[in-house]
Design an enzyme around this catalytic site. Sequence first.
Site, PDB file in Angstrom:
ATOM      1  N   GLY A 115       0.822  -1.211   0.000  1.00 55.65           N
ATOM      2  CA  GLY A 115       0.000   0.000   0.000  1.00 55.65           C
ATOM      3  C   GLY A 115       0.848   1.250   0.000  1.00 55.65           C
ATOM      4  N   ALA A 116       1.864   1.282  -0.880  1.00 57.72           N
ATOM      5  CA  ALA A 116       2.881   2.341  -0.793  1.00 57.72           C
ATOM      6  C   ALA A 116       2.728   3.444  -1.842  1.00 57.72           C
ATOM      7  CB  ALA A 116       4.271   1.726  -0.876  1.00 57.72           C
ATOM      8  N   VAL A 135      -3.450  -7.137  -1.400  1.00 56.42           N
ATOM      9  CA  VAL A 135      -2.809  -7.938  -0.342  1.00 56.42           C
ATOM     10  C   VAL A 135      -3.748  -8.976   0.280  1.00 56.42           C
ATOM     11  CG1 VAL A 135      -1.091  -6.188   0.284  1.00 56.42           C
ATOM     12  CG2 VAL A 135      -3.291  -6.223   1.479  1.00 56.42           C
ATOM     13  N   ASN A 184       1.806  -2.398   5.417  1.00 55.90           N
ATOM     14  CA  ASN A 184       1.200  -1.079   5.666  1.00 55.90           C
ATOM     15  C   ASN A 184      -0.209  -0.945   5.095  1.00 55.90           C
ATOM     16  OD1 ASN A 184       1.336   2.068   5.932  1.00 55.90           O
ATOM     17  ND2 ASN A 184       0.921   1.669   3.774  1.00 55.90           N
ATOM     18  N   SER A 238      -2.490   0.165  15.095  1.00 54.60           N
ATOM     19  CA  SER A 238      -3.068   1.481  15.359  1.00 54.60           C
ATOM     20  C   SER A 238      -3.340   1.581  16.851  1.00 54.60           C
ATOM     21  CB  SER A 238      -4.390   1.641  14.598  1.00 54.60           C
ATOM     22  OG  SER A 238      -5.098   2.766  15.086  1.00 54.60           O
ATOM     23  N   TYR A 259     -12.336  -2.097  12.231  1.00 50.56           N
ATOM     24  CA  TYR A 259     -10.948  -1.622  12.124  1.00 50.56           C
ATOM     25  C   TYR A 259     -10.165  -1.948  13.406  1.00 50.56           C
ATOM     26  CZ  TYR A 259      -7.183   1.811  11.209  1.00 50.56           C
ATOM     27  OH  TYR A 259      -5.984   2.430  11.003  1.00 50.56           O
ATOM     28  N   ALA A 318     -10.796  -4.287  15.577  1.00 44.12           N
ATOM     29  CA  ALA A 318     -10.592  -5.740  15.656  1.00 44.12           C
ATOM     30  C   ALA A 318      -9.437  -6.161  14.744  1.00 44.12           C
ATOM     31  CB  ALA A 318     -11.872  -6.476  15.267  1.00 44.12           C
ATOM     32  N   LYS A 321      -6.879  -4.348  13.826  1.00 43.08           N
ATOM     33  CA  LYS A 321      -5.589  -3.859  14.336  1.00 43.08           C
ATOM     34  C   LYS A 321      -5.177  -4.589  15.616  1.00 43.08           C
ATOM     35  CE  LYS A 321      -4.832  -0.876  11.039  1.00 43.08           C
ATOM     36  NZ  LYS A 321      -3.745  -1.095  10.066  1.00 43.08           N
TER      37      LYS A 321
HETATM   38  P1  NAD Z   1      -4.019   5.827   3.016  1.00 47.72           P
HETATM   39  O1  NAD Z   1      -5.452   5.557   2.747  1.00 47.72           O
HETATM   40  O2  NAD Z   1      -3.443   7.131   2.612  1.00 47.72           O
HETATM   41  O3  NAD Z   1      -3.110   4.672   2.394  1.00 47.72           O
HETATM   42  C1  NAD Z   1      -3.452   3.332   2.449  1.00 47.72           C
HETATM   43  C2  NAD Z   1      -2.844   2.640   1.260  1.00 47.72           C
HETATM   44  O4  NAD Z   1      -3.153   1.236   1.308  1.00 47.72           O
HETATM   45  C3  NAD Z   1      -3.406   3.166  -0.068  1.00 47.72           C
HETATM   46  O5  NAD Z   1      -2.346   3.415  -0.951  1.00 47.72           O
HETATM   47  C4  NAD Z   1      -4.284   2.024  -0.561  1.00 47.72           C
HETATM   48  O6  NAD Z   1      -4.386   1.944  -1.956  1.00 47.72           O
HETATM   49  C5  NAD Z   1      -3.545   0.824   0.010  1.00 47.72           C
HETATM   50  N1  NAD Z   1      -4.388  -0.360   0.073  1.00 47.72           N
HETATM   51  C6  NAD Z   1      -5.639  -0.454   0.604  1.00 47.72           C
HETATM   52  N2  NAD Z   1      -6.115  -1.692   0.434  1.00 47.72           N
HETATM   53  C7  NAD Z   1      -5.153  -2.400  -0.220  1.00 47.72           C
HETATM   54  C8  NAD Z   1      -5.060  -3.734  -0.684  1.00 47.72           C
HETATM   55  N3  NAD Z   1      -6.069  -4.587  -0.497  1.00 47.72           N
HETATM   56  N4  NAD Z   1      -3.930  -4.120  -1.303  1.00 47.72           N
HETATM   57  C9  NAD Z   1      -2.893  -3.262  -1.491  1.00 47.72           C
HETATM   58  N5  NAD Z   1      -2.936  -1.987  -1.078  1.00 47.72           N
HETATM   59  C10 NAD Z   1      -4.053  -1.562  -0.454  1.00 47.72           C
HETATM   60  O7  NAD Z   1      -3.856   5.585   4.592  1.00 47.72           O
HETATM   61  P2  NAD Z   1      -2.614   5.809   5.577  1.00 47.72           P
HETATM   62  O8  NAD Z   1      -3.069   6.765   6.600  1.00 47.72           O
HETATM   63  O9  NAD Z   1      -1.372   6.058   4.825  1.00 47.72           O
HETATM   64  O10 NAD Z   1      -2.568   4.363   6.286  1.00 47.72           O
HETATM   65  C11 NAD Z   1      -1.491   3.460   6.157  1.00 47.72           C
HETATM   66  C12 NAD Z   1      -1.589   2.438   7.286  1.00 47.72           C
HETATM   67  O11 NAD Z   1      -1.457   3.102   8.536  1.00 47.72           O
HETATM   68  C13 NAD Z   1      -2.902   1.683   7.338  1.00 47.72           C
HETATM   69  O12 NAD Z   1      -2.684   0.342   7.710  1.00 47.72           O
HETATM   70  C14 NAD Z   1      -3.660   2.397   8.427  1.00 47.72           C
HETATM   71  O13 NAD Z   1      -4.639   1.572   9.029  1.00 47.72           O
HETATM   72  C15 NAD Z   1      -2.533   2.744   9.369  1.00 47.72           C
HETATM   73  N6  NAD Z   1      -2.840   3.828  10.291  1.00 47.72           N
HETATM   74  C16 NAD Z   1      -3.086   5.096   9.855  1.00 47.72           C
HETATM   75  C17 NAD Z   1      -3.382   6.085  10.768  1.00 47.72           C
HETATM   76  C18 NAD Z   1      -3.658   7.512  10.350  1.00 47.72           C
HETATM   77  O14 NAD Z   1      -3.979   8.317  11.246  1.00 47.72           O
HETATM   78  N7  NAD Z   1      -3.540   7.878   9.101  1.00 47.72           N
HETATM   79  C19 NAD Z   1      -3.441   5.781  12.126  1.00 47.72           C
HETATM   80  C20 NAD Z   1      -3.182   4.479  12.542  1.00 47.72           C
HETATM   81  C21 NAD Z   1      -2.881   3.514  11.613  1.00 47.72           C
END
Ligand code: NAD
Length: 242
Positions: free
Chosen positions: A11-12, A61, A87, A139, A152, A154, A156
């Site tokens: 998810g990069a 994924v 990620n 998270s 979500y 559950a 995490k």
């Molecule tokens: P984001 O939505 O900007 O990025 C998430 C990325 O994951 C996107 O590029 C998306 O296309 C990709 N993705 C989603 N489903 C996918 C799949 N099935 N296969 C491949 N790629 C997939 O969100 P973010 O804030 O950058 O979040 C990244 C990680 O950090 C996540 O796991 C999220 O739960 C976690 N997180 C984020 C926060 C926050 O405050 N932003 C807080 C806690 C945890």
Amino acid sequence: MLKGKTAVVTGAAKGIGKGIALAFAEQGCNIVLNYRSSVAEETIQEIEAKGVKCLPVQGDVSDFAFAGDLMKQVKKELGSIDILVNNAGITRDMLLMRMKEEEFDSVIDTNLKGTFNMIRHASSIMLKQRSGVIINMASVVGVMGNAGQANYAASKAGIIGLTKSVAKELAQRGITCNAIAPGFVETDMTAVLTDEQKEKMMEVIPLRRYGQVEDIARAAVFFAENTYITGQVLNVDGGMVM
Ligand code: NAD
């Protein structure tokens, strides 16, 4: 120390994942950039500009077979899998009483099963190498729970249990597995929140600022550099959980 290693980041294409990919590229790692639907050409160029290889791989994924194919391709094209960052993640927020089965399943499938899928396939390669670093994105919600995010939270919390179990199973082969638990990070995921929700969030952040992707990326590099640490969950949250 990380120069020449291969880092797979799921998810990069944007957000925290992109930040982590850039941080590992900065350290001299070759990057496997997984994305679900599309990735900007500039993102690949930004990584390559740091003098490393970037292998973009499109796929979901939550698909077990895809995870296997990805790892085979990485091994063939880059020779090793040294660092895996799980990620990729989604939210489908809804109060429990109104949550649809699909909303629960899709979040578990992407966040929790997706993490399992990638670890399952990467670990067989890491076991043969007798080294590897696995970093999972949890998270603070997985620790504290959150109204409207039963699915979500559950997923995490599941990632935290998975992280500790994998750490115990793979430690004897020199493989570490840790989780990062971000608080509120400014990305597209949190951009959907209302100003009122964001202000409420700020009140519970002792450091009184939102997290940035770089804050999380630094923690990921830290785990890759400190291979005497395993089975840990690091809150990167401005002090929310303490
Ligand atoms: P984001 O939505 O900007 O990025 C998430 C990325 O994951 C996107 O590029 C998306 O296309 C990709 N993705 C989603 N489903 C996918 C799949 N099935 N296969 C491949 N790629 C997939 O969100 P973010 O804030 O950058 O979040 C990244 C990680 O950090 C996540 O796991 C999220 O739960 C976690 N997180 C984020 C926060 C926050 O405050 N932003 C807080 C806690 C945890």
